[in-house]
Design an enzyme around this catalytic site. Structure first.
Site, PDB file in Angstrom:
ATOM      1  N   CYS A 111      22.955  40.201  46.147  1.00  0.00           N
ATOM      2  CA  CYS A 111      21.766  39.655  45.477  1.00  0.00           C
ATOM      3  C   CYS A 111      22.272  38.769  44.348  1.00  0.00           C
ATOM      4  O   CYS A 111      22.875  39.276  43.391  1.00  0.00           O
ATOM      5  CB  CYS A 111      20.900  40.788  44.926  1.00  0.00           C
ATOM      6  SG  CYS A 111      19.451  40.200  44.028  1.00  0.00           S
ATOM      7  N   GLU A 124      16.548  45.288  46.640  1.00  0.00           N
ATOM      8  CA  GLU A 124      15.744  44.119  46.295  1.00  0.00           C
ATOM      9  C   GLU A 124      14.240  44.357  46.473  1.00  0.00           C
ATOM     10  O   GLU A 124      13.811  44.923  47.481  1.00  0.00           O
ATOM     11  CB  GLU A 124      16.147  42.923  47.162  1.00  0.00           C
ATOM     12  CG  GLU A 124      17.437  42.261  46.750  1.00  0.00           C
ATOM     13  CD  GLU A 124      17.551  40.867  47.331  1.00  0.00           C
ATOM     14  OE1 GLU A 124      16.516  40.192  47.493  1.00  0.00           O
ATOM     15  OE2 GLU A 124      18.690  40.449  47.620  1.00  0.00           O
ATOM     16  N   GLY A 164      20.578  39.293  41.122  1.00  0.00           N
ATOM     17  CA  GLY A 164      20.964  40.649  40.723  1.00  0.00           C
ATOM     18  C   GLY A 164      22.340  40.677  40.069  1.00  0.00           C
ATOM     19  O   GLY A 164      22.563  41.384  39.076  1.00  0.00           O
ATOM     20  N   CYS A 216      15.876  32.982  43.694  1.00  0.00           N
ATOM     21  CA  CYS A 216      16.797  33.616  44.634  1.00  0.00           C
ATOM     22  C   CYS A 216      18.147  32.942  44.444  1.00  0.00           C
ATOM     23  O   CYS A 216      18.296  31.766  44.771  1.00  0.00           O
ATOM     24  CB  CYS A 216      16.293  33.439  46.071  1.00  0.00           C
ATOM     25  SG  CYS A 216      17.396  34.115  47.320  1.00  0.00           S
TER      26      CYS A 216
END
Ligand code: API
Length: 274
Positions: free
Chosen positions: A217, A208, A220, A75
């Site tokens: 994100c 997500e 991302g 993350c």
């Protein structure tokens, strides 16, 4: 059991962060899913659990759980938040972290932003859990009546990235869940909608895995820049505009580490009874 947590966010991608002395003290996915509820729980996109380091040259090991209770490998916005919280606790400017998705080095900057080394993007289909037999820049993906053109890259966690002419018009609500749960992705996937503004500027929306669309994100953004560079559309340093704000990604190219810089904000401290 009383759980003390810190509520944090990176560009509106929001987290609870809490310590656990060992893995068996980590609440299960079902309990975390209840806490993620924005009406009956605390509300968050991911829970970030801080554990003692597992490798001698690291300062902390962290685990990541999505709002649906699924545990995931990485993350990016969360890594900046964990990095800032732990570095400040240790009165350090830099930190060496470890996670299921690999090592993340952290640098706290004088301007208050946080830079994290998100490792080397991995375009091999197996790393993404994608069933292609050979690696390609772009893959056709049938979704209902349409055939999408997607790229697939792992930042520790899986990302399917597709170019769109405009993120504001992108069909995130329909294509997001359809691609997230597409049978060709063995472990589901995050879904990025990439609008190339210039060689140094993109706009991005991400649906997500395990959450839905978030305001930002981090992995991302890393994935989208890696894909854009692989397609020859982007330069080494790129500004990424997400719904929640701006990140800066720097990737020299294949085989090199990718760095992300952005904010990490503490909102409040709290306790909850599990
Ligand atoms: N939903 C992601 C995990 C969180 C990623 C995102 N919040 C980030 O900042 O990278 C997954 O299932 O792989």
């Amino acid at each position: 059991m009383l759980l003390r947590f810190t509520k944090m966010h990176g560009l509106g991608n929001d987290f609870i962060v809490f310590d656990a002395p060992s893995d068996d003290a980590v609440p299960d996915g079902a309990a975390l899913k209840q806490l993620a509820d924005r009406r009956t729980g605390i509300g968050f996109d991911q829970a970030l659990v801080l554990l003692p380091p597992r490798a001698k040259d690291t300062d902390v090991y962290y685990r990541i759980f999505n709002a649906d209770g699924s545990e995931v490998e990485q993350c990016g916005n969360g890594a900046r938040c964990v990095g800032k919280l732990v570095a400040e606790k240790l009165a350090r400017q830099d930190l060496h972290m470890d996670s299921l998705g690999g090592r993340v080095d952290v640098q706290l900057r004088k301007d208050g932003l946080v830079s994290v080394d998100m490792g080397i993007p991995d375009f091999t289909p197996a790393a993404v859990g994608f069933d292609a037999t050979r690696e390609a820049d772009v893959y056709p993906l049938r979704v209902g009546e349409s055939e999408l053109q997607i790229s697939a890259v792992s930042m520790g966690n899986p990302h399917a990235v597709m170019r769109v002419p405009s993120v504001s018009e992108a069909p995130v609500d329909t294509l997001g869940p359809a691609v997230e749960n597409h049978p060709r992705f063995a472990n589901r996937t995050n879904v990025g909608f990439l609008e190339v503004v210039s060689r140094t500027h993109i706009r991005l929306r991400v649906f997500e895995r395990g959450v839905g669309e978030t305001l930002a994100c981090g992995t991302g953004a890393c994935a989208a820049v890696a894909v854009g560079r692989r397609l020859g559309l982007l330069d080494e340093e790129v500004t990424v505009d997400a719904l929640g704000g701006r990140l800066v990604i720097r990737w020299p190219g294949p085989g090199e580490h990718l760095w992300m810089t952005g904010p990490a904000i503490t909102v409040f401290e709290g306790t909850v009874t599990l």
